[in-house]
Design an enzyme around this catalytic site. Structure first.
Site, PDB file in Angstrom:
ATOM      1  N   ASP A  97       0.853  -1.185   0.000  1.00  0.00           N
ATOM      2  CA  ASP A  97       0.000   0.000   0.000  1.00  0.00           C
ATOM      3  C   ASP A  97       0.892   1.240   0.000  1.00  0.00           C
ATOM      4  O   ASP A  97       2.119   1.146  -0.011  1.00  0.00           O
ATOM      5  CB  ASP A  97      -0.993  -0.010   1.164  1.00  0.00           C
ATOM      6  CG  ASP A  97      -0.369   0.338   2.518  1.00  0.00           C
ATOM      7  OD1 ASP A  97       0.875   0.470   2.599  1.00  0.00           O
ATOM      8  OD2 ASP A  97      -1.115   0.469   3.495  1.00  0.00           O
ATOM      9  N   ASP A 259      -5.366  -6.199   8.153  1.00  0.00           N
ATOM     10  CA  ASP A 259      -3.974  -6.074   8.583  1.00  0.00           C
ATOM     11  C   ASP A 259      -3.918  -5.235   9.846  1.00  0.00           C
ATOM     12  O   ASP A 259      -4.767  -4.371  10.067  1.00  0.00           O
ATOM     13  CB  ASP A 259      -3.119  -5.425   7.492  1.00  0.00           C
ATOM     14  CG  ASP A 259      -3.481  -3.968   7.253  1.00  0.00           C
ATOM     15  OD1 ASP A 259      -2.914  -3.096   7.943  1.00  0.00           O
ATOM     16  OD2 ASP A 259      -4.327  -3.698   6.381  1.00  0.00           O
TER      17      ASP A 259
END
Length: 413
Positions: A97, A259
């Site tokens: 990301d 996550d």
């Protein structure tokens, strides 16, 4: 449900000597130190999440947490080899990301779509998350005018426009990673609208961002509205959210992965919940190094206390703890040694009752993880990164065990 652990180059040195507090003089950190999935039998997560902001930093702003040499080697070798994802007992996936929290105060994200794709593609990630702009605030009752005034509408628009470009450029470049589009919102309805738009753009994988500060009930309220708009086969990832008790409810709401660093960071960041067990958490036994505690060093430099006395009390606390682990002394003797040293380096917090619970229950003896079996009481001592990170890895192990147990039971209670 899959659990991804965000990487921040957290490793431990297998040759570290707990008695002398010394590393092997010939140790090479990247070569010799081990990740959690290498020191534990059975990886405590399904994969790693790596942020571009952590690796590369931002031009003209902050540096990443990687050295220049580490960054170059990651790009040269690729993520699988760099993180040794196939060296553990279970091959792992890797997700990338942008690290949107690092630029939350900026008007627009500092990365271009192609720069992010270069990062994901160049490192060989399995999954790549589109460029996004975090909306921190959550107000389900906000009017459209209020949302515009706060800038939330603009941030959502920017995120969706970048997701469209990310999808188009990924397709045009023929990348091998699976693309995730990010949905940002400030209410259940705004999140659902963003998810619908992402699916219209062709995304079958969606990440919900900006939910870290939300309470579980607010996350579930969003999922209640998002789930009905999900198309068959659409997978949903929760960015930065891990609450084991709520995982079954998240799964019922359509979430397929998440996550978080919480189990790891609580080992050394939390005031109380440092050591995980399946039934409760415990306080770690604090014995800071004399030369590593800023408050204690300042008192020594000022002449308020002698360095010799500090070292004697530190050694006494460690000796009592190790004798206790060998059944050579009793709980109260250890608590008293910890309290004496704590009065010196802290002088405010008396954790005697909490220490007494930890010592009486000896949770490390009941744990089946490799680290507890190998290190005993050392893993419960709050002291330096080698112990603290090992305790963090232990927490990840327990968290993963709890996660799988709750999924097997499908019991939200």
């Amino acid at each position: 449900m899959r659990f991804f652990f965000p990487d921040s180059q957290d490793q431990v040195n297998p040759s570290f000597n707990f008695l002398t507090e010394e590393h092997d003089p010939f140790r090479v950190r990247q070569r010799d130190d081990l990740y959690a999935h290498e020191v534990l039998t059975g990886a405590p997560f399904d994969g790693l999440l790596v942020s571009k902001a952590i690796v590369d930093g931002r031009v003209g702003s902050s540096a990443g947490k990687y050295t220049v040499a580490q960054r170059h080697r990651l790009y040269r070798e690729g993520a699988r080899r760099f993180f040794r994802l196939d060296h553990g007992h279970t091959p792992l996936k890797i997700m990338g990301d942008c690290g949107a929290f690092s630029y939350v105060s900026e008007v627009e994200p500092p990365y271009t779509v192609d720069e992010v794709i270069d990062f994901y593609h160049g490192c060989g990630f399995d999954y790549g998350i589109s460029v996004d702009h975090v909306i921190f605030q959550y107000d389900p009752a906000a009017s459209s005018e209020a949302a515009k005034k706060q800038g939330w509408v603009d941030r959502q628009r920017i995120t969706l426009e970048l997701a469209e470009k990310f999808r188009d450029r990924s397709d045009a470049r023929g990348v091998k990673f699976t693309a995730y589009g990010v949905a940002q919102g400030w209410s259940p309805e705004s999140y659902a609208a963003a998810v619908e738009k992402l699916q219209d753009l062709g995304y079958q994988h969606v990440a919900l961002g900006g939910m870290v500060p939300l309470k579980s009930r607010d996350i579930l309220a969003c999922l209640d509205v998002v789930k009905p708009v999900l198309k068959d086969g659409t997978e949903v990832h929760l960015l930065g959210v891990s609450r084991c008790d709520d995982v079954p409810k998240f799964a019922e709401g359509g979430v397929t992965s998440f996550d978080s660093t919480s189990p790891f960071r609580q080992a050394f960041k939390d005031d109380r919940d440092n050591f995980y067990t399946p039934w409760r958490t415990y306080v770690a036994l604090r014995v800071p190094q004399v030369d590593g505690n800023a408050k204690l060093k300042a008192r020594i430099r000022s002449g308020e206390i002698s360095q010799g006395k500090a070292i004697d009390l530190e050694r006494k606390a460690l000796d009592q703890l190790r004798r206790f682990d060998k059944d050579d002394t009793d709980v109260e003797s250890v608590v008293e040694a910890l309290r004496e040293y704590s009065d010196l380096w802290d002088g405010k917090s008396d954790r005697s009752s909490q220490y007494r619970e930890t010592l009486t229950d000896r949770p490390w003896r009941d744990c089946s993880c490799d680290l507890c079996k190998q290190h005993g009481i050392e893993i419960a001592i709050f002291r330096g990164s080698e112990r603290n990170k090992r305790r963090g890895f232990h927490n990840l192990y327990v968290f993963e065990q709890q996660l799988r147990a709750r999924q097997a039971r499908k019991d939200p209670a």
